[in-house]
Design a protein around this motif. Sequence first.
Motif, PDB file in Angstrom:
ATOM      1  N   ALA A 145      22.818  19.938  34.357  1.00  0.00           N
ATOM      2  CA  ALA A 145      24.149  19.727  34.952  1.00  0.00           C
ATOM      3  C   ALA A 145      24.030  19.068  36.322  1.00  0.00           C
ATOM      4  O   ALA A 145      24.794  18.158  36.657  1.00  0.00           O
ATOM      5  CB  ALA A 145      24.895  21.055  35.060  1.00  0.00           C
ATOM      6  N   LEU A 146      23.062  19.526  37.115  1.00  0.00           N
ATOM      7  CA  LEU A 146      22.842  18.916  38.425  1.00  0.00           C
ATOM      8  C   LEU A 146      22.365  17.475  38.299  1.00  0.00           C
ATOM      9  O   LEU A 146      22.737  16.608  39.107  1.00  0.00           O
ATOM     10  CB  LEU A 146      21.815  19.731  39.214  1.00  0.00           C
ATOM     11  CG  LEU A 146      22.302  21.058  39.784  1.00  0.00           C
ATOM     12  CD1 LEU A 146      21.146  21.822  40.408  1.00  0.00           C
ATOM     13  CD2 LEU A 146      23.396  20.825  40.823  1.00  0.00           C
ATOM     14  N   LEU A 147      21.553  17.198  37.292  1.00  0.00           N
ATOM     15  CA  LEU A 147      21.086  15.834  37.065  1.00  0.00           C
ATOM     16  C   LEU A 147      22.257  14.908  36.758  1.00  0.00           C
ATOM     17  O   LEU A 147      22.310  13.762  37.240  1.00  0.00           O
ATOM     18  CB  LEU A 147      20.072  15.816  35.920  1.00  0.00           C
ATOM     19  CG  LEU A 147      19.471  14.451  35.551  1.00  0.00           C
ATOM     20  CD1 LEU A 147      18.791  13.819  36.760  1.00  0.00           C
ATOM     21  CD2 LEU A 147      18.480  14.592  34.395  1.00  0.00           C
ATOM     22  N   GLU A 148      23.230  15.389  35.979  1.00  0.00           N
ATOM     23  CA  GLU A 148      24.401  14.573  35.667  1.00  0.00           C
ATOM     24  C   GLU A 148      25.263  14.348  36.908  1.00  0.00           C
ATOM     25  O   GLU A 148      25.778  13.243  37.130  1.00  0.00           O
ATOM     26  CB  GLU A 148      25.221  15.239  34.555  1.00  0.00           C
ATOM     27  CG  GLU A 148      24.501  15.253  33.211  1.00  0.00           C
ATOM     28  CD  GLU A 148      25.400  15.729  32.080  1.00  0.00           C
ATOM     29  OE1 GLU A 148      26.613  15.912  32.317  1.00  0.00           O
ATOM     30  OE2 GLU A 148      24.887  15.915  30.959  1.00  0.00           O
ATOM     31  N   VAL A 149      25.430  15.388  37.729  1.00  0.00           N
ATOM     32  CA  VAL A 149      26.199  15.242  38.973  1.00  0.00           C
ATOM     33  C   VAL A 149      25.556  14.190  39.867  1.00  0.00           C
ATOM     34  O   VAL A 149      26.216  13.263  40.359  1.00  0.00           O
ATOM     35  CB  VAL A 149      26.293  16.595  39.711  1.00  0.00           C
ATOM     36  CG1 VAL A 149      26.889  16.402  41.104  1.00  0.00           C
ATOM     37  CG2 VAL A 149      27.141  17.582  38.915  1.00  0.00           C
ATOM     38  N   ASN A 150      24.246  14.331  40.086  1.00  0.00           N
ATOM     39  CA  ASN A 150      23.535  13.396  40.959  1.00  0.00           C
ATOM     40  C   ASN A 150      23.481  11.992  40.352  1.00  0.00           C
ATOM     41  O   ASN A 150      23.526  10.994  41.087  1.00  0.00           O
ATOM     42  CB  ASN A 150      22.120  13.901  41.233  1.00  0.00           C
ATOM     43  CG  ASN A 150      22.104  15.173  42.060  1.00  0.00           C
ATOM     44  OD1 ASN A 150      22.981  15.379  42.888  1.00  0.00           O
ATOM     45  ND2 ASN A 150      21.121  16.027  41.840  1.00  0.00           N
ATOM     46  N   GLY A 151      23.391  11.929  39.022  1.00  0.00           N
ATOM     47  CA  GLY A 151      23.352  10.631  38.357  1.00  0.00           C
ATOM     48  C   GLY A 151      24.635   9.853  38.557  1.00  0.00           C
ATOM     49  O   GLY A 151      24.608   8.650  38.872  1.00  0.00           O
ATOM     50  N   PHE A 152      25.768  10.513  38.389  1.00  0.00           N
ATOM     51  CA  PHE A 152      27.049   9.830  38.596  1.00  0.00           C
ATOM     52  C   PHE A 152      27.258   9.472  40.069  1.00  0.00           C
ATOM     53  O   PHE A 152      27.824   8.422  40.380  1.00  0.00           O
ATOM     54  CB  PHE A 152      28.200  10.698  38.090  1.00  0.00           C
ATOM     55  CG  PHE A 152      28.478  10.531  36.628  1.00  0.00           C
ATOM     56  CD1 PHE A 152      28.920   9.319  36.121  1.00  0.00           C
ATOM     57  CD2 PHE A 152      28.312  11.590  35.749  1.00  0.00           C
ATOM     58  CE1 PHE A 152      29.184   9.157  34.769  1.00  0.00           C
ATOM     59  CE2 PHE A 152      28.574  11.435  34.391  1.00  0.00           C
ATOM     60  CZ  PHE A 152      29.005  10.217  33.896  1.00  0.00           C
ATOM     61  N   LEU A 153      26.822  10.346  40.972  1.00  0.00           N
ATOM     62  CA  LEU A 153      26.954  10.044  42.398  1.00  0.00           C
ATOM     63  C   LEU A 153      26.145   8.790  42.745  1.00  0.00           C
ATOM     64  O   LEU A 153      26.645   7.880  43.428  1.00  0.00           O
ATOM     65  CB  LEU A 153      26.469  11.238  43.226  1.00  0.00           C
ATOM     66  CG  LEU A 153      26.435  11.038  44.746  1.00  0.00           C
ATOM     67  CD1 LEU A 153      27.829  10.725  45.280  1.00  0.00           C
ATOM     68  CD2 LEU A 153      25.849  12.285  45.426  1.00  0.00           C
ATOM     69  N   ALA A 154      24.898   8.738  42.264  1.00  0.00           N
ATOM     70  CA  ALA A 154      24.055   7.567  42.532  1.00  0.00           C
ATOM     71  C   ALA A 154      24.635   6.313  41.885  1.00  0.00           C
ATOM     72  O   ALA A 154      24.613   5.227  42.481  1.00  0.00           O
ATOM     73  CB  ALA A 154      22.636   7.823  42.016  1.00  0.00           C
ATOM     74  N   ALA A 155      25.179   6.451  40.664  1.00  0.00           N
ATOM     75  CA  ALA A 155      25.760   5.299  39.968  1.00  0.00           C
ATOM     76  C   ALA A 155      26.970   4.752  40.732  1.00  0.00           C
ATOM     77  O   ALA A 155      27.144   3.536  40.849  1.00  0.00           O
ATOM     78  CB  ALA A 155      26.155   5.685  38.546  1.00  0.00           C
ATOM     79  N   ALA A 156      27.807   5.657  41.249  1.00  0.00           N
ATOM     80  CA  ALA A 156      28.982   5.222  42.018  1.00  0.00           C
ATOM     81  C   ALA A 156      28.572   4.485  43.279  1.00  0.00           C
ATOM     82  O   ALA A 156      29.165   3.457  43.644  1.00  0.00           O
ATOM     83  CB  ALA A 156      29.849   6.426  42.356  1.00  0.00           C
ATOM     84  N   LEU A 157      27.550   4.989  43.963  1.00  0.00           N
ATOM     85  CA  LEU A 157      27.075   4.336  45.181  1.00  0.00           C
ATOM     86  C   LEU A 157      26.441   2.984  44.871  1.00  0.00           C
ATOM     87  O   LEU A 157      26.651   2.003  45.603  1.00  0.00           O
ATOM     88  CB  LEU A 157      26.083   5.243  45.911  1.00  0.00           C
ATOM     89  CG  LEU A 157      26.651   6.558  46.464  1.00  0.00           C
ATOM     90  CD1 LEU A 157      25.544   7.421  47.052  1.00  0.00           C
ATOM     91  CD2 LEU A 157      27.728   6.288  47.507  1.00  0.00           C
ATOM     92  N   CYS A 158      25.671   2.917  43.796  1.00  0.00           N
ATOM     93  CA  CYS A 158      25.045   1.648  43.403  1.00  0.00           C
ATOM     94  C   CYS A 158      26.100   0.617  43.000  1.00  0.00           C
ATOM     95  O   CYS A 158      25.968  -0.575  43.311  1.00  0.00           O
ATOM     96  CB  CYS A 158      24.089   1.870  42.236  1.00  0.00           C
ATOM     97  SG  CYS A 158      22.580   2.762  42.662  1.00  0.00           S
TER      98      CYS A 158
END
Length: 335
Positions: A145-158
Amino acid sequence: MTLTRSRSGATGAHRGARRSGTGRAVAVIVLVALAALIPLLGPSPALHGTGEAGAPGTGGIALLRTVLFAALAIPVGELFANRLARSVPGAPRARPRSWSAAAGWAGFVAALGLASVVATGNLVPDSPADIDIGGLYATRDGKLALLEVNGFLAAALCASSARPATQALPLAAVVVAEALRAHPTTEYSPLIGSGLTLVHLTASSLWVGGLLHVLRTLRGWRDAPEGSALLGLYARVAAFLLAALTATGVCSSLRRMPPGTILEQLTDTAYGRVLLAKVILMAGVCALALWARIRLARASDPLTACSPARGEVYLLALVVAVSGLLTALPVPIRW
């Protein structure tokens, strides 16, 4: 006289285009509302008479998963469609405004909501005090779940950066995390199930998001002859995506509903009923895709294929909503 007629004709065309645009806008709003209602209202009818009990907050969880799937498909589809557009010789440089950043933030919020449920022992938290953030690091589901949260956060920033293509890596991490989450270690051959889900989720994101962005691109290209080339290129790739979706979907269903019980479970279990609804919707999607392909190959104006393709996008939106509901319902099989 000529000038008056020309203005009159132009005015009539403008009004017709405005009416058509308004009609499409209304249709999109209705379908989005319906797609949002499916996860919220779907659990109760699906569970009625089955003897199964849904987990607390099933409707909310299904809605969050619907948002998560849509937030994944939009940026993946943009990357895919932009790559196809660049491969078309002489293609116009015009590109529609990117929705990837907004989708990334929506996915971040949805993933954060799902992580809060995992942090309370898969129960809907009554207050922030019920959420054990530190406990997420102690369990497999919490880490995913944390990996998905961080993944979307990184994707939005990228997506908001000068190099939006870099969002491909965090989006891939989200796909892997979701595939692993869908098949716990207590399941029989969980890695096989995760592999099937990985291919299924990737293919569906490319299909749904790719078609949406291709149609948005064609609107910007107006009547450019390269538009039909882009649509034809997407159609050829979509045929392979459909084959992958069908194969992985059938295999995943057979793993959860053995062949001898599948007909019974399609009507007697909540999972089977929603799966049947998804199959029916997908049949409609395939019919529209075939219609678009025939128009693309035989019509005097290949871009008339955009009409059934738009209908395909609308139906796919409902498929995404049904898929979100499907992940929140109890799996009928007993391992």
